[in-house]
Scaffold this motif. Structure first.
Motif, mmCIF file in Angstrom:
data_model
loop_
_atom_site.group_PDB
_atom_site.id
_atom_site.type_symbol
_atom_site.label_atom_id
_atom_site.label_comp_id
_atom_site.label_asym_id
_atom_site.label_seq_id
_atom_site.Cartn_x
_atom_site.Cartn_y
_atom_site.Cartn_z
ATOM 1 N N CYS A 185 0.825 -1.212 0.000
ATOM 2 C CA CYS A 185 0.000 0.000 0.000
ATOM 3 C C CYS A 185 0.861 1.264 0.000
ATOM 4 O O CYS A 185 0.442 2.305 -0.513
ATOM 5 N N LEU A 186 2.060 1.163 0.571
ATOM 6 C CA LEU A 186 2.959 2.316 0.619
ATOM 7 C C LEU A 186 3.599 2.621 -0.735
ATOM 8 O O LEU A 186 4.351 3.591 -0.859
ATOM 9 N N ALA A 187 3.309 1.808 -1.751
ATOM 10 C CA ALA A 187 3.821 2.087 -3.094
ATOM 11 C C ALA A 187 3.365 3.467 -3.560
ATOM 12 O O ALA A 187 4.115 4.178 -4.256
ATOM 13 N N TYR A 188 2.140 3.857 -3.181
ATOM 14 C CA TYR A 188 1.648 5.190 -3.538
ATOM 15 C C TYR A 188 2.547 6.269 -2.939
ATOM 16 O O TYR A 188 2.885 7.256 -3.611
ATOM 17 N N VAL A 189 2.949 6.093 -1.689
ATOM 18 C CA VAL A 189 3.801 7.085 -1.021
ATOM 19 C C VAL A 189 5.180 7.138 -1.676
ATOM 20 O O VAL A 189 5.736 8.215 -1.897
ATOM 21 N N ARG A 190 5.725 5.977 -1.996
ATOM 22 C CA ARG A 190 7.042 5.942 -2.629
ATOM 23 C C ARG A 190 7.028 6.615 -4.005
ATOM 24 O O ARG A 190 8.011 7.222 -4.412
ATOM 25 N N LEU A 191 5.893 6.520 -4.700
ATOM 26 C CA LEU A 191 5.793 7.108 -6.033
ATOM 27 C C LEU A 191 5.429 8.587 -5.999
ATOM 28 O O LEU A 191 6.064 9.416 -6.659
ATOM 29 N N ARG A 192 4.405 8.954 -5.214
ATOM 30 C CA ARG A 192 3.852 10.314 -5.251
ATOM 31 C C ARG A 192 4.421 11.249 -4.181
ATOM 32 O O ARG A 192 4.450 12.455 -4.369
ATOM 33 N N ARG A 193 4.810 10.709 -3.030
ATOM 34 C CA ARG A 193 5.314 11.506 -1.910
ATOM 35 C C ARG A 193 4.334 12.602 -1.477
ATOM 36 O O ARG A 193 4.598 13.803 -1.649
ATOM 37 N N PRO A 194 3.186 12.216 -0.942
ATOM 38 C CA PRO A 194 2.232 13.216 -0.449
ATOM 39 C C PRO A 194 2.843 14.044 0.687
ATOM 40 O O PRO A 194 3.812 13.629 1.324
ATOM 41 N N ARG A 195 2.245 15.173 0.917
ATOM 42 C CA ARG A 195 2.782 16.138 1.888
ATOM 43 C C ARG A 195 2.846 15.549 3.300
ATOM 44 O O ARG A 195 3.837 15.708 4.010
ATOM 45 N N LEU A 218 11.149 5.254 3.956
ATOM 46 C CA LEU A 218 10.573 6.074 2.891
ATOM 47 C C LEU A 218 11.452 7.290 2.628
ATOM 48 O O LEU A 218 11.788 8.036 3.548
ATOM 49 N N VAL A 219 11.805 7.502 1.393
ATOM 50 C CA VAL A 219 12.680 8.605 1.009
ATOM 51 C C VAL A 219 11.868 9.895 0.909
ATOM 52 O O VAL A 219 10.747 9.910 0.404
ATOM 53 N N GLY A 220 12.438 10.997 1.402
ATOM 54 C CA GLY A 220 11.806 12.297 1.262
ATOM 55 C C GLY A 220 11.056 12.765 2.488
ATOM 56 O O GLY A 220 10.419 13.826 2.455
ATOM 57 N N TYR A 221 11.118 12.010 3.581
ATOM 58 C CA TYR A 221 10.432 12.380 4.810
ATOM 59 C C TYR A 221 11.460 12.507 5.937
ATOM 60 O O TYR A 221 12.364 11.679 6.063
ATOM 61 N N LEU A 237 -13.041 11.900 26.102
ATOM 62 C CA LEU A 237 -14.252 11.100 25.940
ATOM 63 C C LEU A 237 -14.086 9.768 26.671
ATOM 64 O O LEU A 237 -13.006 9.190 26.682
ATOM 65 N N PRO A 238 -15.153 9.250 27.292
ATOM 66 C CA PRO A 238 -15.056 8.007 28.068
ATOM 67 C C PRO A 238 -15.079 6.758 27.185
ATOM 68 O O PRO A 238 -15.912 5.860 27.347
ATOM 69 N N VAL A 239 -14.173 6.717 26.212
ATOM 70 C CA VAL A 239 -14.096 5.594 25.275
ATOM 71 C C VAL A 239 -12.665 5.076 25.286
ATOM 72 O O VAL A 239 -11.737 5.809 24.941
ATOM 73 N N ALA A 240 -12.479 3.826 25.692
ATOM 74 C CA ALA A 240 -11.139 3.228 25.732
ATOM 75 C C ALA A 240 -10.809 2.661 24.359
ATOM 76 O O ALA A 240 -11.373 1.651 23.942
ATOM 77 N N ARG A 241 -9.902 3.331 23.653
ATOM 78 C CA ARG A 241 -9.539 2.879 22.303
ATOM 79 C C ARG A 241 -8.103 3.303 22.010
ATOM 80 O O ARG A 241 -7.848 4.275 21.295
ATOM 81 N N GLU A 242 -7.162 2.593 22.580
ATOM 82 C CA GLU A 242 -5.751 2.900 22.364
ATOM 83 C C GLU A 242 -5.321 2.427 20.979
ATOM 84 O O GLU A 242 -5.509 1.268 20.624
ATOM 85 N N ARG A 243 -4.738 3.334 20.215
ATOM 86 C CA ARG A 243 -4.252 3.010 18.877
ATOM 87 C C ARG A 243 -2.921 3.714 18.628
ATOM 88 O O ARG A 243 -2.685 4.817 19.139
ATOM 89 N N GLN A 244 -2.076 3.060 17.842
ATOM 90 C CA GLN A 244 -0.790 3.640 17.479
ATOM 91 C C GLN A 244 -0.947 4.455 16.197
ATOM 92 O O GLN A 244 -1.565 3.999 15.229
ATOM 93 N N PHE A 245 -0.395 5.662 16.214
ATOM 94 C CA PHE A 245 -0.400 6.529 15.035
ATOM 95 C C PHE A 245 1.037 6.823 14.625
ATOM 96 O O PHE A 245 1.895 7.038 15.473
ATOM 97 N N TRP A 246 1.246 6.835 13.322
ATOM 98 C CA TRP A 246 2.537 7.234 12.750
ATOM 99 C C TRP A 246 2.283 8.423 11.838
ATOM 100 O O TRP A 246 1.344 8.418 11.027
ATOM 101 N N VAL A 247 3.110 9.470 11.958
ATOM 102 C CA VAL A 247 2.967 10.676 11.131
ATOM 103 C C VAL A 247 4.306 10.979 10.471
ATOM 104 O O VAL A 247 5.346 11.015 11.141
ATOM 105 N N LEU A 248 4.270 11.184 9.157
ATOM 106 C CA LEU A 248 5.453 11.584 8.405
ATOM 107 C C LEU A 248 5.129 12.862 7.646
ATOM 108 O O LEU A 248 4.062 12.957 7.018
ATOM 109 N N VAL A 249 6.033 13.816 7.687
ATOM 110 C CA VAL A 249 5.875 15.080 6.966
ATOM 111 C C VAL A 249 6.989 15.177 5.936
ATOM 112 O O VAL A 249 8.167 15.006 6.267
ATOM 113 N N ARG A 250 6.613 15.452 4.704
ATOM 114 C CA ARG A 250 7.575 15.510 3.612
ATOM 115 C C ARG A 250 8.580 16.635 3.822
ATOM 116 O O ARG A 250 8.218 17.744 4.267
ATOM 117 N N VAL A 251 9.828 16.373 3.516
ATOM 118 C CA VAL A 251 10.876 17.384 3.635
ATOM 119 C C VAL A 251 10.646 18.449 2.571
ATOM 120 O O VAL A 251 10.446 18.120 1.399
#
Length: 251
Positions: A185-195, A218-221, A237-251
């Motif tokens: 799925c990351l092929a899109y990121v490798r090709l287009r490099r979204p912001r 990933l190159v460019g981040y 909010l009283p909702v237990a929903r622990e999730r891992q998030f990853w954030v990359l910002v383009r150089v």
């Protein structure tokens, strides 16, 4: 995926009832005025069980909203006019958070969802923000998804079943397959490099380390910023929903 997984309300008189789709939606941070709430409330696209299953598989919208607000405040994303694409979209509860953060001033450029009925629901919800059938792909790893247009914000929310603690049948084989899907799925990121790129999944060591490794290549981040986020902390909010998030910002 079945009635036993549907949320329940317990009352002092010992009576029990299933939560309505609207109640579950609100607990997931979806605002009453959201296009997603409109689709879920009409009942024409998903049964109550299907709707709740999709909500359970999605990102908590209030957490997504805060992530977007933070990125806008940092200058990583524009305050309005954000172009958006997603992969493994489901009904896209992250888009509901984006919609709340920008008050509807954004454009849904492309998405991908394998299940036909869920894809129809996705189009019904987000067609008002620009999503079209020809840009709603059935294969997140296909050529069309890989060559989708460049966007400001790309969100990948791969299926977490292979790592879920509730999955009694999880195995190394299924987890390797899941990681391979993420890589493809990351092929899109490798090709287009979204912001900006955001990935979300469960907080299990078997997924956090490998996904961090994939994203760090990933190159460019500049760097991979990752954290466990929970609606109880982020949105009060009283909702237990622990999730891992990853954030990359383009150089």
């Amino acid at each position: 995926a079945n009635r036993s997984n549907h949320y329940l309300l317990l009352f002092p008189d010992d009576s029990v009832r299933y939560m309505s789709v609207e109640e579950v939606s609100r607990s997931c941070g979806i605002l009453p005025e959201s296009p997603l709430m409109g689709m879920l409330s009409c009942g024409a696209y998903l049964t109550p069980t299907q709707a709740v299953t999709c909500l359970g598989a999605g990102v908590h919208a209030a957490v997504a909203r805060q992530v977007v607000v933070t990125l806008i405040a940092r200058g990583a994303l524009p305050a309005c006019g954000i172009t958006y694409g997603s992969s493994c979209s489901g009904i896209d509860t992250f888009a509901a958070g984006l919609d709340a953060a920008t008050r509807g001033h954004w454009t849904y450029v492309f998405a991908s969802e394998q299940e036909t009925r869920v894809r129809a629901a996705l189009l019904r919800a987000w067609g008002v923000r620009g999503l079209r059938a020809e840009s709603c792909f059935s294969d997140a790893c296909g050529v069309d998804a890989e060559h989708a247009p460049l966007v400001d914000l790309f969100v990948l929310t791969p299926n977490c079943a292979a790592y879920s603690r509730c999955n009694r049948y999880r195995s190394d084989v299924s987890q390797d397959k899941s990681l391979d899907d993420v890589f493809r799925c990351l092929a899109y990121v490798r090709l287009r490099r979204p912001r900006v790129v955001i990935v979300e999944n469960v907080c299990e060591s078997g997924v956090v380390g490998p996904v961090t490794g994939l994203l760090s290549r990933l190159v460019g981040y500049a760097r991979v910023e990752t954290s466990m986020l929970d609606p109880r902390d982020i949105a009060r909010l009283p909702v237990a929903r622990e999730r891992q998030f990853w954030v990359l910002v383009r150089v």
